[in-house]
Design a protein around this motif. Sequence first.
Motif, PDB file in Angstrom:
ATOM      1  N   LEU A  92       0.937  -1.281   0.634  1.00 10.91           N
ATOM      2  CA  LEU A  92      -0.476  -0.280  -0.280  1.00 10.91           C
ATOM      3  C   LEU A  92       0.693   0.904  -0.094  1.00 10.91           C
ATOM      4  CD1 LEU A  92      -2.629  -1.290   2.665  1.00 10.91           C
ATOM      5  CD2 LEU A  92      -2.839  -0.263   0.410  1.00 10.91           C
ATOM      6  N   ILE A  93       1.591   1.131   1.036  1.00 11.20           N
ATOM      7  CA  ILE A  93       3.168   2.435   0.693  1.00 11.20           C
ATOM      8  C   ILE A  93       3.230   2.464  -0.730  1.00 11.20           C
ATOM      9  CG2 ILE A  93       4.528   3.857   1.891  1.00 11.20           C
ATOM     10  CD1 ILE A  93       4.423   1.720   4.497  1.00 11.20           C
ATOM     11  N   GLU A  94       3.610   1.669  -1.300  1.00 13.03           N
ATOM     12  CA  GLU A  94       4.559   1.948  -2.726  1.00 13.03           C
ATOM     13  C   GLU A  94       3.358   1.427  -3.911  1.00 13.03           C
ATOM     14  OE1 GLU A  94       6.126  -2.478  -3.348  1.00 13.03           O
ATOM     15  OE2 GLU A  94       6.856  -2.664  -1.971  1.00 13.03           O
ATOM     16  N   LEU A  95       2.309   1.860  -3.532  1.00 17.91           N
ATOM     17  CA  LEU A  95       0.985   2.483  -3.881  1.00 17.91           C
ATOM     18  C   LEU A  95       1.167   3.635  -3.951  1.00 17.91           C
ATOM     19  CD1 LEU A  95      -2.214  -0.383  -4.341  1.00 17.91           C
ATOM     20  CD2 LEU A  95      -0.651   0.648  -6.218  1.00 17.91           C
ATOM     21  N   PHE A  96       1.731   4.203  -2.777  1.00 21.08           N
ATOM     22  CA  PHE A  96       1.230   5.693  -2.978  1.00 21.08           C
ATOM     23  C   PHE A  96       2.192   6.126  -3.068  1.00 21.08           C
ATOM     24  CE2 PHE A  96       2.850   8.958   0.605  1.00 21.08           C
ATOM     25  CZ  PHE A  96       1.330   9.707  -0.472  1.00 21.08           C
ATOM     26  N   ARG A  97       3.498   5.806  -2.728  1.00 14.40           N
ATOM     27  CA  ARG A  97       4.618   5.869  -3.279  1.00 14.40           C
ATOM     28  C   ARG A  97       4.858   6.351  -4.661  1.00 14.40           C
ATOM     29  NH1 ARG A  97       7.065   9.370   1.076  1.00 14.40           N
ATOM     30  NH2 ARG A  97       7.767   8.855   2.005  1.00 14.40           N
ATOM     31  N   ALA A  98       4.892   5.112  -5.334  1.00 14.38           N
ATOM     32  CA  ALA A  98       4.616   5.163  -6.669  1.00 14.38           C
ATOM     33  C   ALA A  98       3.847   6.645  -7.813  1.00 14.38           C
ATOM     34  CB  ALA A  98       3.801   4.010  -7.366  1.00 14.38           C
ATOM     35  N   MET A  99       2.841   6.674  -6.870  1.00 19.32           N
ATOM     36  CA  MET A  99       1.456   7.311  -7.675  1.00 19.32           C
ATOM     37  C   MET A  99       2.123   9.295  -7.173  1.00 19.32           C
ATOM     38  SD  MET A  99      -2.142   6.778  -6.598  1.00 19.32           S
ATOM     39  CE  MET A  99      -2.460   6.591  -5.082  1.00 19.32           C
ATOM     40  N   GLN A 100       3.323   9.802  -6.083  1.00 21.66           N
ATOM     41  CA  GLN A 100       3.954  10.705  -6.317  1.00 21.66           C
ATOM     42  C   GLN A 100       4.812  10.731  -6.772  1.00 21.66           C
ATOM     43  OE1 GLN A 100       4.718   9.866  -1.856  1.00 21.66           O
ATOM     44  NE2 GLN A 100       4.385  12.364  -1.516  1.00 21.66           N
ATOM     45  N   LEU A 101       5.542   9.062  -7.507  1.00 28.36           N
ATOM     46  CA  LEU A 101       6.611   9.328  -8.446  1.00 28.36           C
ATOM     47  C   LEU A 101       6.271   9.929  -9.906  1.00 28.36           C
ATOM     48  CD1 LEU A 101       9.882   8.938  -7.885  1.00 28.36           C
ATOM     49  CD2 LEU A 101       8.852   6.583  -8.842  1.00 28.36           C
TER      50      LEU A 101
END
Length: 782
Positions: A140-149
């Motif tokens: 879930l954290i990766e999903l959020f960070r991916a969208m930020q990226l």
Amino acid sequence: MLEKLLHITKKLWKRRGVKALIAFVLLFLGLNLAVPLKVRPRYSTVITAADGTILHAFLSDDDKWRLATELDEITPVLRKTILHKEDKYFYYHPGFNPVAMAWAAVRNLTTGRRTSGASTITMQVVRLLEPRNRTYASKLIELFRAMQLELFYSKDEILQLYLNLIPYGGNVEGIKSASMLYFGKPPQLLSLAEITTLTIIPNRPSTLRLGLTNPLIVQERNRWLNRFRKTGLFTSEAITDALAEPLDAHRRALPKLAPHLSLRLKKSHPNQPVIHTLLRPNRQAQAEQLVASYVGRVRAMNIHNAAVLVINNQTMAVEAYVGSADFLNGYDGGQVDGVRAVRSPGSTLKPLLYAVAFDKGLMTPKTVLNDVPTSFSGYEPENYDRQFYGPITVESALANSLNVPAVKTLQQVSTPTFLGYLKKAGFETIKKQSKGLGLSVILGGCGVTLEELTRLFAAFANGGQVGHFAFVAPDQEDRPAKKSRLISEEAAFLITNTLTQITRPDLPNNFDNSYHLPRIAWKTGTSYGRRDAWSIGYNKRYTVGVWVGNFSGEGVPELSGANIATPLLFSIFNSIDYNSTSGWFRMPKSLSMRQVCSETGDVPGEFCAHKLVDYAIPGVSPYHRCQHQKAVWTNPTGTLSYCAHCLPEATGPESGNAVQRFYPNLAPELIAFYDSRRIPYPKIPPHNPACTRVFAQQGPQIVSPNDGSEYFINPHQPQQLQLSCQADNEVKQVYWYLNDKLYRKAAPTEGVFFSPQAGPLKISCADDKGRNTDIRISIRAE
């Protein structure tokens, strides 16, 4: 219309989906502000040459080989291969692939174990930037960070990050690191087989180890190549060639060229992963090889190091930078950067001094100076060969690097003025030392670096304009290589014209015949104690600076700029610009030519029989009428001279009473020099002894002791001080007085000694014309 829009907005707001979307966006923006994404990969520093090849590479601060891959190094084949294998829909999803995630969830639930993570390249970049345990919370954290990226970076930049961070086992990360370390080439030169190899290893870096498990890697590579054939990713011919290509992968060392400049730039550009220098790789390699070979030959003379700097005059680009003969030689100080080491310059600053004198209108190349023993308030310089040459032109004094004329010129220019020019030319150590520097600065009594001297001579090559060197590409340079006026174009040409002469003592004795002599202007220098040998030269295209010596500061009897540094300078010029077709320096149109007297270099007078052609800067160069001879009335036999007071009333050849003759109008210092060396010259006869006139001209010049000085004596070991003076050539007798008491009479050129007593002392010297000079000194007992 407005009412209609409000109505539509109200209807949309009542829908739950819209409210949820707005709430999600607001939540995302809030989280983005609370926990912003920090993309700070710790790259290895890479130093590249002008053509993009790697000169030097450093481990990252966490001891990884993590070379940054630039966008233009990601070829279409590499992009195509990596996307097909890792993320086919990379350019279409917002950082995560919902379809792939749903399919992975179904597979994981049906099999009861995690068989697929459905990670996109963007999510993998997040994992590489922020490693976490493989849990659903982490996902879930990766999903959020991916969208930020995806929000803050373009797709190409995200792909670039991925290629820079993927692991290859050990301390090797990033496709460029693997490409350079295992294939010895940058990513843009990789073949399809090599690209496929580097594409599959990050999934199994512990088992697929380049150089150790190459047969296994070939099997896996071929399996993927056959899959590419089935999907039609590449042509069948390309796949067949790739399958047949052997795997030549083993651990290589990265280049270590230009180590001194690389360390310097790494320190000055700490946050720059790739530093693009302007070094020419072939030129750098040639210079390093020539320096190493030359130092190997002179090591038998106890000379262990050298440094070289090669500058392109047009662009001010540093094309070769050699800090020492062997960077890895710790015994001889190989890691000392000889380009920036502060050393004594010897005579290398003289060209600038004479250029300033030309611009100040003090002299021209044919102006005659006296190279004779001279005391400058106690400072008594000597020439390199400990000889003096009497009257000599400025251009000969510079070409022969004579010291007394240089110190006299500095005295005329003034030390503060000259130091101002040195500061403008960028001599940083001189800026710090300036308050304590005196006349000795022109003979090496200061600190300079090879970089500063080379910049100075590049100014001569650029018509008198000095500029900062360009070490790196313009887009990475902190300050542009702009040029500013240091000296006039005319003065720069006059210096170049003088330094081009080859009939001079600093031409190497052991250099091969003249056909090996490059057409350059150059100046040598040797520091006090023979600790530093310099040779700086330039032509239209290049300026080359050479220093040879020992970093320990140990002097060597054989060390000299002419015989030790200049051969290396010539070799470098013959290597980088042999038989240059770039032409030579042209005389500025504003520079004029005129006739001058060969005796003084002044504009000819009525008694000037021998004339020369000299350069002159219109409106600047001095316009003195030559007075190298003066008329003197003598008796017919030429044994007595008359002044206007005692001149017989009837004069001329017919009267038989007095005759006008012409004698050299020599300075007292030159008369003393001629007398001490027993060099004959026409002397003015003694003045008429019957004359009662008291002369008002200046009396004898006392040159020893020094006026205003303190002298220390040991009462138990009596010492003597010398009395000496310089007088006009008609003076035959001088009288020495100590505290107004006659001590002794002597010839003007005779050295007189006395035993001093402690206390103040007045010393007087009177000549036989009644002229007197006084000085005062202090004698102290130790």
